[in-house]
Write a protein that holds these residues in place. Sequence first.
Motif, PDB file in Angstrom:
ATOM      1  N   TYR A 482       0.856  -1.189   0.000  1.00 48.43           N
ATOM      2  CA  TYR A 482       0.000   0.000   0.000  1.00 48.43           C
ATOM      3  C   TYR A 482       0.892   1.239   0.000  1.00 48.43           C
ATOM      4  N   THR A 483       0.634   2.146  -0.941  1.00 50.84           N
ATOM      5  CA  THR A 483       1.395   3.383  -1.035  1.00 50.84           C
ATOM      6  C   THR A 483       0.479   4.563  -0.743  1.00 50.84           C
ATOM      7  N   TYR A 484       0.930   5.441   0.157  1.00 49.49           N
ATOM      8  CA  TYR A 484       0.157   6.625   0.567  1.00 49.49           C
ATOM      9  C   TYR A 484       0.976   7.866   0.240  1.00 49.49           C
ATOM     10  N   GLN A 497      -2.137   3.959  -4.036  1.00 49.34           N
ATOM     11  CA  GLN A 497      -1.914   2.819  -4.917  1.00 49.34           C
ATOM     12  C   GLN A 497      -1.830   1.541  -4.086  1.00 49.34           C
ATOM     13  N   PHE A 498      -2.336   0.465  -4.675  1.00 49.68           N
ATOM     14  CA  PHE A 498      -2.163  -0.866  -4.085  1.00 49.68           C
ATOM     15  C   PHE A 498      -1.647  -1.791  -5.181  1.00 49.68           C
ATOM     16  N   SER A 499      -0.589  -2.555  -4.870  1.00 51.38           N
ATOM     17  CA  SER A 499      -0.046  -3.503  -5.839  1.00 51.38           C
ATOM     18  C   SER A 499       0.162  -4.843  -5.154  1.00 51.38           C
ATOM     19  N   ILE A 500       0.004  -5.919  -5.920  1.00 48.78           N
ATOM     20  CA  ILE A 500       0.205  -7.262  -5.394  1.00 48.78           C
ATOM     21  C   ILE A 500       0.627  -8.171  -6.548  1.00 48.78           C
ATOM     22  N   THR A 501       1.447  -9.181  -6.222  1.00 45.21           N
ATOM     23  CA  THR A 501       1.989 -10.096  -7.232  1.00 45.21           C
ATOM     24  C   THR A 501       1.554 -11.518  -6.926  1.00 45.21           C
ATOM     25  N   ASN A 502       1.206 -12.249  -7.967  1.00 44.02           N
ATOM     26  CA  ASN A 502       0.848 -13.662  -7.850  1.00 44.02           C
ATOM     27  C   ASN A 502       1.504 -14.425  -8.990  1.00 44.02           C
ATOM     28  N   GLY A 503       1.592 -15.748  -8.809  1.00 45.26           N
ATOM     29  CA  GLY A 503       2.115 -16.572  -9.889  1.00 45.26           C
ATOM     30  C   GLY A 503       3.199 -17.519  -9.441  1.00 45.26           C
ATOM     31  N   THR A 504       3.987 -17.990 -10.400  1.00 41.39           N
ATOM     32  CA  THR A 504       5.030 -18.986 -10.156  1.00 41.39           C
ATOM     33  C   THR A 504       6.290 -18.310  -9.648  1.00 41.39           C
ATOM     34  N   GLN A 799       9.996  16.172  -6.708  1.00 40.35           N
ATOM     35  CA  GLN A 799       8.866  15.506  -7.338  1.00 40.35           C
ATOM     36  C   GLN A 799       7.663  15.509  -6.418  1.00 40.35           C
ATOM     37  N   LEU A 800       6.521  15.159  -6.986  1.00 38.95           N
ATOM     38  CA  LEU A 800       5.268  15.155  -6.245  1.00 38.95           C
ATOM     39  C   LEU A 800       5.026  13.797  -5.596  1.00 38.95           C
ATOM     40  N   SER A 801       4.141  13.774  -4.647  1.00 41.06           N
ATOM     41  CA  SER A 801       3.791  12.528  -3.956  1.00 41.06           C
ATOM     42  C   SER A 801       2.553  11.881  -4.563  1.00 41.06           C
ATOM     43  N   GLN A 802       2.164  12.326  -5.752  1.00 44.48           N
ATOM     44  CA  GLN A 802       0.987  11.775  -6.421  1.00 44.48           C
ATOM     45  C   GLN A 802       1.368  11.296  -7.819  1.00 44.48           C
ATOM     46  N   ASP A 803       0.680  10.252  -8.285  1.00 40.86           N
ATOM     47  CA  ASP A 803       0.810   9.792  -9.662  1.00 40.86           C
ATOM     48  C   ASP A 803      -0.227  10.549 -10.481  1.00 40.86           C
ATOM     49  N   ILE A 804       0.172  11.713 -10.987  1.00 41.33           N
ATOM     50  CA  ILE A 804      -0.784  12.607 -11.633  1.00 41.33           C
ATOM     51  C   ILE A 804      -1.206  12.091 -13.007  1.00 41.33           C
ATOM     52  N   ASN A 805      -0.294  11.527 -13.778  1.00 43.70           N
ATOM     53  CA  ASN A 805      -0.625  11.138 -15.148  1.00 43.70           C
ATOM     54  C   ASN A 805      -1.055   9.689 -15.282  1.00 43.70           C
ATOM     55  N   GLY A 806      -1.164   8.948 -14.173  1.00 39.04           N
ATOM     56  CA  GLY A 806      -1.709   7.604 -14.200  1.00 39.04           C
ATOM     57  C   GLY A 806      -0.806   6.542 -14.799  1.00 39.04           C
ATOM     58  N   ASP A 807       0.517   6.786 -14.835  1.00 37.73           N
ATOM     59  CA  ASP A 807       1.433   5.795 -15.412  1.00 37.73           C
ATOM     60  C   ASP A 807       1.948   4.804 -14.381  1.00 37.73           C
ATOM     61  N   SER A 808       1.464   4.897 -13.133  1.00 39.31           N
ATOM     62  CA  SER A 808       1.782   4.029 -11.994  1.00 39.31           C
ATOM     63  C   SER A 808       3.089   4.371 -11.311  1.00 39.31           C
ATOM     64  N   PHE A 809       3.733   5.490 -11.691  1.00 37.70           N
ATOM     65  CA  PHE A 809       4.992   5.897 -11.059  1.00 37.70           C
ATOM     66  C   PHE A 809       4.799   7.210 -10.305  1.00 37.70           C
ATOM     67  N   PHE A 810       5.462   7.319  -9.164  1.00 35.49           N
ATOM     68  CA  PHE A 810       5.374   8.532  -8.350  1.00 35.49           C
ATOM     69  C   PHE A 810       6.618   9.386  -8.599  1.00 35.49           C
ATOM     70  N   PHE A 834       6.535  26.429  -6.002  1.00 37.75           N
ATOM     71  CA  PHE A 834       6.084  25.432  -6.965  1.00 37.75           C
ATOM     72  C   PHE A 834       4.585  25.228  -6.884  1.00 37.75           C
ATOM     73  N   ASP A 835       3.988  25.058  -8.062  1.00 34.68           N
ATOM     74  CA  ASP A 835       2.570  24.756  -8.155  1.00 34.68           C
ATOM     75  C   ASP A 835       2.436  23.232  -8.187  1.00 34.68           C
ATOM     76  N   VAL A 836       1.817  22.650  -7.137  1.00 37.86           N
ATOM     77  CA  VAL A 836       1.723  21.198  -7.020  1.00 37.86           C
ATOM     78  C   VAL A 836       0.370  20.676  -7.487  1.00 37.86           C
ATOM     79  N   SER A 837      -0.414  21.494  -8.124  1.00 40.06           N
ATOM     80  CA  SER A 837      -1.723  21.078  -8.613  1.00 40.06           C
ATOM     81  C   SER A 837      -1.570  20.080  -9.757  1.00 40.06           C
ATOM     82  N   PRO A 838      -2.459  19.066  -9.834  1.00 42.69           N
ATOM     83  CA  PRO A 838      -2.401  18.138 -10.971  1.00 42.69           C
ATOM     84  C   PRO A 838      -2.789  18.814 -12.279  1.00 42.69           C
TER      85      PRO A 838
END
Length: 988
Positions: A482-484, A497-504, A799-810, A834-838
């Motif tokens: 969990y990322t806050y 964001q929440f990420s989880i991995t499954n598989g072999t 850098q910002l603490s939000q993923d503004i453009n939705g590419d999954s990177f902060f 600095f303007d931190v607005s999305p």
Amino acid sequence: MNRLLALCLMALSVFAGVTLRPYAVAQTSAGSTVSTTLGTLRGQVADPSGAVIPQASLTVTSAAGTSRTATSDASGQYAISGLAPGQYTVTVEATGFSTFTSPSVHIAAGQTQHLNVSLTIQTEQQQVQVTADAQGVSVDPDSNVSAVVMTGKDLDALSDDPDELSNELTALAGPSAGPSGGQIYIDGFTGGQLPPKSSIRAIIINQNPFSAQYDKPGYGRVEILTKPGTDKLHGQVFVNSSASAFNTSNPFAANQPPYHTLQYNGNVSGPLGKRASFFFSFDRRNIQDNSIVNANVPYVPDPATCEPENGVVQETTGTLCNLAVPYPQTRMDISPRIDYQLTPTQTLTARYSYYRDTRDNSGLGANPFVLPSQAYNRNEVENRIQISDSQVYGAKFVNNTRFQYIHDTSNQAPQLVAPAINVLQNFQGGGSPLGTLHDTQQEFEVQNYASLALAKHYIRFGGRIRHTQDTNYSSANFQGTYTYSNLNAYLAAKPSQFSITNGTPTQKASVTDLGLYAEDDWKVRPNFTISYGLRFETQNQIANKVNFAPRVALSYGFGTGGKQPKTVLRAGYGIFYNRFTYDLLLNTNRYNLDQLGQVQSIQSNPNGTPPGSTTEASPALPTFYRTQPGLNAPAITEAGTGIEHQVNKSVSVSATYLYSRGIHQLLSRNIDAPMADGARPALGLCPTNPVGAAPGTPCNIYEYDSLAVFKENQVFLNLNVAVGRKLTFTGFYIYSKANSDTGGPGYHPSNQYDIMQDYGRQFFDVRNRVFAFANYSAPYGFRISPFLSASSGAPFNLQLSQDINGDSFFNDRPTFASSDSNPATVDNTKYGNFDVSPTPPTGSQLIPINYGNGPVQFAMNMRVAKSFGVGPRVEEGKGAVAGGGGGGPGGGGRGGGGGMPGMGLGGTGGGPHGPSARVDRRYSITLSAFAHNIFNVVNLAPPNGTLGGPPDGTTDSPFFGKSNQLANGFFSHGSAVRDFNFQALFNF
């Protein structure tokens, strides 16, 4: 730092003020007669295994009794010009070898005669005599002033701890072009653990940067030669200790528990019959270190663990927790070596190395926000076998064949199995996101290198093939992360964001690469050499498999009449390639689009913890890795020019300019990230029926692309001083300016469809560096060895603490605030407003990449040693070696090539070359103290650069713009600002 810089600049000004007499093209008839009637003697000095011997002393004596002297360079090469026609006797001496005296050698008018010398191990060791030409300059490709060769007592300036030794060697090598960094060779091979310093005979740094023999650029390259056996029983026992009582504490730890290091080391060498010898070394380190936690937690922390006090969570707006966590480690290295002379011209060498590394509470300290709950235990075992066969055919041809096999196993176990929590720039808690790891890696490497000495040509050719295969079990992120964005979001249970991995868990990867080369050093005239060569490289697992790398270098000496030049001008050009490595392939196999390995799901802005299936703000996106179709091997083009001058017999200076341009550099890009209009251009590549998601769900595809570039300009200034046996000094100043749009293969751009948006300063763009080391033989038998390193600040990103453009990177950056900005979304910082607005106002300017600049770094290490002779007296020059640096003969061959020289701006003219001191007793005891950062300068890491973002528009973390840990590498020890080590060494 300013004084050292002034000293380097002063040396350059002295150099620049010297009047250079240009070489006269139209010579007088008398001068022409002199140049055509004089001859040259050149060749290579090697040990019985064929490994080169740098700094061997040569004396050429004519029938009339006149003599000339020279010293072999780092590749064992020597050249003595200006010899009148006649008969000569050649005498060669080197520490640990019997003196060699040649039969009569005839030098004809205008002839270049070749004499390769193979020294045998001596019964009683003798001292090397340092010649007056030690600081000379030469047009030979391997004799440039800016390279460094460390043997004998020069090694005393370096730490005995292999980890700190690695940091020091990296500092000495200076910056390598681009994000890939430099490379260390051990006995000619890449990879493997660094041997203990007591097993090292010589260290060669930045030699031959344009040699076709090497795949990577020469600047940033370190070559280590280890010791072979002797024909009499010799050895040493060494103890090194450090304790917290003598050190200054870490300023970021409120209460630091005691810590210590205890290192045991010993080696012994001797004969195995008349044709073989052995060398055996043992090293063990027991380390009780501390890892520093410096975080901001949303509860009242227990000062001993940083967990909630008494197990009760009492929510706060943030409480600082400073903690020193014990970090126990044990490391052991065992290495035997055997040299066997099959025939007078063929020697077989075999070396085995066993390395074991065990660490508890690992994973802390490197990132001070990581809490002890994320610690894991780790162990590693490496077995390495090296075999080499050296054969000499006559006086002109040498062939070396080498084989290396490495088997490495690593295991890692988390101390807590639970979901991980990451509150950006505040704390990282929960379980370890790295999970359980079992890794088995095997490496095979075969080399064959040959050299042919002709009248005016020295030809080298050969090849290397490497194969790496890896089997990896990993349960990383199987519990989820969990990322806050800040503490407010964490307290409100609203992760970004929440990420989880499954598989072999188990995946495999293997990579094979091949390199072939040929090059020639053409002595056009006694003062002019052209070196040219071509390297061919290929590998599997990438589309572009054909890589040709031409190399060329020129060296021109100013002087006439066959005399040794006092000034040499050099220039070089070359193309170098980096490889697509097995770890990148392992990622693409593990997270492949065929879904046969593992699938990572990433969900933005889930509603609550854990995410609720009916009120989620966005779907969970399957995430995959792949390699770009048509991927190219990263290429670097380098061009440089340098000038070197011998001021007098004790002082030499050099200045070098180097331009580097990188193309096809690697980065990792999400090729299916949403565009501004919401479209996903690679949606058609996503699996139709993704695991754990509804059919037709979009996905993230992280693609390794070769689209990035870099440009770098560097200036190297070098000063070398050798005053008899009393003082040796080497100093460097390096200016560097680098711009790039990548930080390496794992770098994710902030804009997936315009990577040039990140073009600018990168982490390797440190503008100013100063290095200096010396060895001084003080009164009363004391030896003082300082080592200084200083640098300007490294850049860091805001850098910002939000993923503004939705590419999954902060890693999105803010814009500069303007009059149109909403005051509620403006952060006023010491770096600017600095303007931190999305959604900043139209026309807002994005701040540049790595806009911040870190603090200046400065540290000086110092060793003071005193040796005592014990036991019966012996003849002068036959006593025990005093101190632990150098000593012992032989070596394992120069990096990557088994003793074959290269070409280019780099060489071995520079650097002090002190012999090992001796006592007049059979045994010696050396007591020494080593201080790391003796002036107790607090060197801080780059500040934290993550700004707060919507909805509050404030810098939520108390760490923004501040450093919350010490700098790493050369400048600080993890537990202490300054630490002392005390050593006792017994030689026999």
